[in-house]
Write an enzyme that holds these catalytic residues in place. Structure first.
Site, PDB file in Angstrom:
ATOM      1  N   HIS A   1    -189.781  -0.996  62.075  1.00 57.91           N
ATOM      2  CA  HIS A   1    -189.076  -1.873  61.125  1.00 57.91           C
ATOM      3  C   HIS A   1    -190.020  -2.953  60.583  1.00 57.91           C
ATOM      4  CE1 HIS A   1    -185.139  -0.718  63.415  1.00 57.91           C
ATOM      5  NE2 HIS A   1    -185.677   0.300  62.757  1.00 57.91           N
TER       6      HIS A   1
ATOM      7  N   HIS B   1    -181.089   3.459  56.300  1.00 60.66           N
ATOM      8  CA  HIS B   1    -181.917   3.101  57.454  1.00 60.66           C
ATOM      9  C   HIS B   1    -182.963   4.182  57.730  1.00 60.66           C
ATOM     10  CE1 HIS B   1    -183.188   0.788  60.833  1.00 60.66           C
ATOM     11  NE2 HIS B   1    -183.344   1.935  61.476  1.00 60.66           N
TER      12      HIS B   1
ATOM     13  N   ASP C   1    -186.899   3.512  58.039  1.00 63.71           N
ATOM     14  CA  ASP C   1    -187.729   4.019  59.143  1.00 63.71           C
ATOM     15  C   ASP C   1    -188.900   4.853  58.606  1.00 63.71           C
ATOM     16  OD1 ASP C   1    -186.400   2.974  61.352  1.00 63.71           O
ATOM     17  OD2 ASP C   1    -185.185   4.774  61.689  1.00 63.71           O
TER      18      ASP C   1
ATOM     19  N   HIS D   1    -188.678   9.852  63.571  1.00 63.04           N
ATOM     20  CA  HIS D   1    -190.014   9.319  63.864  1.00 63.04           C
ATOM     21  C   HIS D   1    -191.020  10.424  64.219  1.00 63.04           C
ATOM     22  CE1 HIS D   1    -188.045   5.515  63.751  1.00 63.04           C
ATOM     23  NE2 HIS D   1    -187.349   5.736  64.839  1.00 63.04           N
TER      24      HIS D   1
END
Ligand SMILES: [Zn+2]
Length: 311
Positions: A82, A245, A249, A272
């Protein structure tokens, strides 16, 4: 010339780590041109520098974690994505981040607090050309099949735009926007993306806590969802906050390249791990990318020459 950027002054933040639950202090300091972004674990007997690089990423299971040389046994900093997303959104190239524990504070679960912090410190233009990582060839990573299929892709583009599609088969998430497209050149990162919070399901909380994860998580720093609905009293900040979001990310995960990408990124259900795999695949092929700068600002992609507007 499109110039590199650092902070004007030192700034600090205090919070708790989402996974560790530990109190942590951050001190963000200006850095010289071509330093990149470097974390410094100042709580260790001898401070350890951990440069943010694609090959420093040592764990991507719940968050993006870095260690020197990507060594999973080494000193680490968890949950950098973030803060990295905020740095990319503001075009910050060079920064020292002193940290007193092994996890970046979660603050409100979005990157908005980091954007506010960095903008309050002020952004300094530096006398060195800003470098971008230009994607020259499409690269793609895929995992799973059928209902478990996920993929992420980078394609050449004069700018940086992202498209993300989620699919959770969950009533609360299915009721929101499933796909978000965002163009970094629009100058609307702080307003349109930065406020999107991380999210978690109550059904996963017990299992994660027993593994020592999300110990710092609460409705103050995450959207919490049970089997049917969002439990936060104030509801969502955007109609498509979940997909946004995932864009937030992805911007942070890709910024570990050390430079803003000039590319079109798209992903279906990635995260991720897939984002880092994509970056490693890109950088492993010397034909697929190059570093570029813009001596003539007029040739830079639309929106990239301006500082992100205050909000
Ligand atoms: Zn996140």
């Amino acid at each position: 010339m499109l110039q590199q950027r650092t902070l004007k002054t030192i700034t600090r933040a205090v919070g708790v780590g989402l996974h560790s639950g530990q109190r942590v202090e951050l001190t963000l300091r200006p850095a010289a041109p071509d330093t990149g972004i470097v974390f410094r674990r100042v709580d260790l007997p001898v401070p350890v520098d951990i440069p943010v690089r694609f090959d420093s990423v040592s764990d991507t299971r719940m968050a993006s974690t870095i260690s020197p040389g990507g060594d999973p046994g080494g000193p680490k900093v968890q949950t950098i994505e973030h803060l990295m997303s905020a740095c990319c959104g503001l075009g910050l190239d060079n920064l020292y981040i002193d940290i007193t524990a092994d996890e970046v504070p979660i603050l409100d679960g979005s990157s908005a607090s980091f954007v506010f912090l960095l903008q309050s410190a002020g952004i300094q233009l530096q006398n060195a050309p800003k470098k971008f990582l230009r994607v020259k060839k499409a690269v793609e990573v895929r995992e799973g099949e059928g209902a478990r299929l996920m993929w992420a892709r980078l394609e050449p583009f004069h700018g940086f735009k992202l498209s993300f599609q989620i699919e959770f088969n969950h009533p609360a998430l299915d009721a929101t926007g499933q796909q978000v497209v965002f163009d970094m050149g629009s100058g609307t990162y702080a307003r349109e993306i930065a406020r999107a919070r991380t999210f978690g399901f109550t059904r996963d909380v017990e299992a994660m806590r027993s593994r020592g994860l999300t110990l710092g998580g609460s409705m103050d720093n995450a959207i919490v969802i049970d089997d049917y609905r969002v439990l936060n009293a104030d509801g969502l900040r955007y109609d498509d906050e979940f997909a946004k979001h995932k864009i937030l990310d992805a911007i942070g995960d890709l910024y570990v390249a050390g430079h803003t990408l000039l590319a079109a990124y798209s992903s279906f259900k990635g995260g991720h791990a897939l984002n880092n795999k994509l970056l490693r695949q890109l950088l492993a092929d010397a034909e697929a990318w190059e570093l570029v700068s813009f001596p003539d600002t007029a040739e830079a992609p639309r929106g990239f020459a301006e500082l992100a507007p205050a909000w």
